[in-house]
Motif scaffolding. Structure first.
Motif, PDB file in Angstrom:
ATOM      1  N   LEU A  41       0.836  -1.206   0.000  1.00  0.00           N
ATOM      2  CA  LEU A  41       0.000   0.000   0.000  1.00  0.00           C
ATOM      3  C   LEU A  41       0.867   1.251   0.000  1.00  0.00           C
ATOM      4  N   ALA A  42       1.917   1.259   0.843  1.00  0.00           N
ATOM      5  CA  ALA A  42       2.799   2.420   0.927  1.00  0.00           C
ATOM      6  C   ALA A  42       3.525   2.668  -0.393  1.00  0.00           C
ATOM      7  N   LEU A  43       3.751   1.599  -1.161  1.00  0.00           N
ATOM      8  CA  LEU A  43       4.479   1.722  -2.425  1.00  0.00           C
ATOM      9  C   LEU A  43       3.543   1.881  -3.621  1.00  0.00           C
ATOM     10  N   GLY A  44       2.247   2.021  -3.340  1.00  0.00           N
ATOM     11  CA  GLY A  44       1.295   2.293  -4.405  1.00  0.00           C
ATOM     12  C   GLY A  44       0.756   1.095  -5.142  1.00  0.00           C
ATOM     13  N   ASP A  45       1.013  -0.112  -4.632  1.00  0.00           N
ATOM     14  CA  ASP A  45       0.500  -1.315  -5.286  1.00  0.00           C
ATOM     15  C   ASP A  45      -0.809  -1.721  -4.613  1.00  0.00           C
ATOM     16  N   ALA A  46      -1.901  -1.110  -5.061  1.00  0.00           N
ATOM     17  CA  ALA A  46      -3.195  -1.351  -4.430  1.00  0.00           C
ATOM     18  C   ALA A  46      -3.660  -2.788  -4.607  1.00  0.00           C
ATOM     19  N   ALA A  47      -3.341  -3.393  -5.740  1.00  0.00           N
ATOM     20  CA  ALA A  47      -3.805  -4.759  -6.003  1.00  0.00           C
ATOM     21  C   ALA A  47      -3.177  -5.748  -5.022  1.00  0.00           C
ATOM     22  N   ALA A  62      -6.866  -4.538  14.419  1.00  0.00           N
ATOM     23  CA  ALA A  62      -6.666  -3.124  14.114  1.00  0.00           C
ATOM     24  C   ALA A  62      -5.805  -2.944  12.870  1.00  0.00           C
ATOM     25  N   ARG A  63      -4.776  -3.748  12.723  1.00  0.00           N
ATOM     26  CA  ARG A  63      -3.923  -3.616  11.537  1.00  0.00           C
ATOM     27  C   ARG A  63      -4.667  -4.035  10.275  1.00  0.00           C
ATOM     28  N   TRP A  64      -5.507  -5.054  10.389  1.00  0.00           N
ATOM     29  CA  TRP A  64      -6.322  -5.473   9.239  1.00  0.00           C
ATOM     30  C   TRP A  64      -7.280  -4.359   8.825  1.00  0.00           C
ATOM     31  N   LEU A  65      -7.951  -3.760   9.803  1.00  0.00           N
ATOM     32  CA  LEU A  65      -8.857  -2.656   9.507  1.00  0.00           C
ATOM     33  C   LEU A  65      -8.090  -1.448   8.969  1.00  0.00           C
ATOM     34  N   SER A  66      -6.896  -1.193   9.532  1.00  0.00           N
ATOM     35  CA  SER A  66      -6.074  -0.069   9.063  1.00  0.00           C
ATOM     36  C   SER A  66      -5.701  -0.246   7.598  1.00  0.00           C
ATOM     37  N   LEU A  67      -5.322  -1.470   7.232  1.00  0.00           N
ATOM     38  CA  LEU A  67      -4.931  -1.733   5.853  1.00  0.00           C
ATOM     39  C   LEU A  67      -6.106  -1.507   4.914  1.00  0.00           C
ATOM     40  N   ARG A  68      -7.269  -1.991   5.300  1.00  0.00           N
ATOM     41  CA  ARG A  68      -8.470  -1.785   4.474  1.00  0.00           C
ATOM     42  C   ARG A  68      -8.865  -0.307   4.442  1.00  0.00           C
ATOM     43  N   CYS A  69      -8.738   0.355   5.596  1.00  0.00           N
ATOM     44  CA  CYS A  69      -9.055   1.783   5.660  1.00  0.00           C
ATOM     45  C   CYS A  69      -8.119   2.569   4.745  1.00  0.00           C
ATOM     46  N   GLY A  70      -6.846   2.197   4.723  1.00  0.00           N
ATOM     47  CA  GLY A  70      -5.882   2.865   3.869  1.00  0.00           C
ATOM     48  C   GLY A  70      -6.195   2.715   2.393  1.00  0.00           C
ATOM     49  N   ALA A 110      -9.143   3.002   1.291  1.00  0.00           N
ATOM     50  CA  ALA A 110     -10.397   3.767   1.115  1.00  0.00           C
ATOM     51  C   ALA A 110     -11.644   2.927   1.343  1.00  0.00           C
ATOM     52  N   ASP A 111     -11.580   1.969   2.273  1.00  0.00           N
ATOM     53  CA  ASP A 111     -12.760   1.188   2.664  1.00  0.00           C
ATOM     54  C   ASP A 111     -13.414   1.925   3.838  1.00  0.00           C
ATOM     55  N   ALA A 112     -14.493   2.635   3.576  1.00  0.00           N
ATOM     56  CA  ALA A 112     -15.119   3.481   4.595  1.00  0.00           C
ATOM     57  C   ALA A 112     -15.629   2.661   5.781  1.00  0.00           C
ATOM     58  N   ASP A 113     -16.172   1.473   5.512  1.00  0.00           N
ATOM     59  CA  ASP A 113     -16.671   0.633   6.611  1.00  0.00           C
ATOM     60  C   ASP A 113     -15.532   0.243   7.550  1.00  0.00           C
ATOM     61  N   ALA A 114     -14.368  -0.071   6.968  1.00  0.00           N
ATOM     62  CA  ALA A 114     -13.213  -0.436   7.791  1.00  0.00           C
ATOM     63  C   ALA A 114     -12.752   0.751   8.622  1.00  0.00           C
ATOM     64  N   CYS A 115     -12.780   1.950   8.050  1.00  0.00           N
ATOM     65  CA  CYS A 115     -12.387   3.145   8.799  1.00  0.00           C
ATOM     66  C   CYS A 115     -13.304   3.356   9.999  1.00  0.00           C
ATOM     67  N   GLN A 116     -14.601   3.177   9.804  1.00  0.00           N
ATOM     68  CA  GLN A 116     -15.556   3.351  10.903  1.00  0.00           C
ATOM     69  C   GLN A 116     -15.342   2.297  11.990  1.00  0.00           C
ATOM     70  N   ALA A 117     -15.110   1.045  11.564  1.00  0.00           N
ATOM     71  CA  ALA A 117     -14.872  -0.023  12.540  1.00  0.00           C
ATOM     72  C   ALA A 117     -13.582   0.224  13.317  1.00  0.00           C
ATOM     73  N   LEU A 118     -12.562   0.720  12.638  1.00  0.00           N
ATOM     74  CA  LEU A 118     -11.295   1.010  13.300  1.00  0.00           C
ATOM     75  C   LEU A 118     -11.477   2.120  14.328  1.00  0.00           C
TER      76      LEU A 118
END
Length: 281
Positions: free
Chosen positions: A189-195, A227-235, A237-245
């Motif tokens: 994610l940090a290196l821009g590889d979203a897939a 928390a790290r799983w939700l953070s990764l999904r939130c990063g 742009a998963d809005a549901d994961a951001c709210q859960a985090l």
């Protein structure tokens, strides 16, 4: 043992007494290998207790001394040869906690050099190797070495996959694989590889249900791992994961009195949430 149950206040005096006794024995017979083994063990145990209690600065000299005692013994003493790689790993963690990534990388590389000599079926050596590769992936990312971060992260996932497949019911191995996948996903994610980040988040998510259902509950799984799983999904742009985090980490005052490990993962998760959503909590 008290330190394995996070009872640091009880463990420290015991290990300090153990160290004093071991040092006294070495002073009486400096060349006696069994006393040297006791001294290195005492230094290492005290260093680990201090590290797990959040005192990386106090842990560092203890772990450095343990390495210094183990090293000359390792060629001829089985106990020393077995313990030295793990001690390098603890030393690497202490350096990382103290903001010394170069020293942490060097310690992990020293550990890996020793583990390269292990037998192919040595499962403990395989686990120690995978743990260092995961840590190196994170450290190389922080140092700006994206290619190295992905290389070591992928190697760690591959190693943990082998160990988990050997014992599918082993939740510890399952958790190690989940953490390794999250680390690799964070690097991607940090290196821009979203897939690749999305693939690793999905793969880690598939490992979570059994870990979160463990009895008795494991805080490092229900807390940091989730928390790290939700953070990764939130990063991503998963809005549901951001709210859960946001619900999971709660307000900053929850950190007061929490164990050091919990304080660290809450602080990191809060930073990632703020970066993604602008929520300053």
């Amino acid at each position: 043992a008290a330190w394995r149950q996070d009872k640091t206040a009880q463990a420290l005096p015991r290990f300090e007494a153990y160290l004093a006794l071991a040092q006294a024995l070495v002073n009486q017979q400096p060349g006696h290998a069994p006393w040297q083994v006791e001294l290195a063990s005492a230094e290492q145990n005290l260093g680990v207790v201090r590290l797990r209690s959040g005192d990386a600065r106090g842990a560092l000299p203890r772990l450095q001394r343990a390495v210094a005692v183990w090293q000359p013994l390792a060629a001829t003493n089985a106990d020393a040869a077995r313990e030295l790689p793990g001690t390098w790993g603890w030393l690497a963690e202490a350096h990382e906690r103290l903001g010394a990534p170069r020293e942490a990388v060097a310690a992990h590389e020293a550990k890996l050099a020793l583990l390269a000599k292990a037998e192919a079926n040595d499962r403990e050596a395989q686990h120690l190797r995978a743990a260092s590769l995961a840590a190196l992936g994170r450290l190389r990312l922080e140092a700006g070495d994206g290619a190295g971060a992905l290389r070591d992260g992928r190697a760690s996932v591959a190693a943990y996959e082998v160990l988990a497949a050997l014992d599918p019911e082993n939740l510890e191995r399952r958790s190690h694989l989940a953490f390794a996948r999250l680390s690799l996903g964070e690097s991607a994610l940090a290196l821009g590889d979203a897939a690749e980040s999305r693939r690793e988040a999905e793969a880690a998510g598939a490992l979570l249900p059994r870990l979160l259902a463990a009895q008795p509950p494991r805080p490092e799984w229900s807390g940091e791992l989730r928390a790290r799983w939700l953070s990764l999904r939130c990063g991503a742009a998963d809005a549901d994961a951001c709210q859960a985090l946001a619900r999971d980490i709660g307000p900053p005052e929850l950190n007061a009195g929490a164990p050091p490990a919990e304080q660290r993962w809450r602080a990191v998760a809060r930073m990632r949430l703020s970066r993604q959503t602008g929520d300053p909590r």
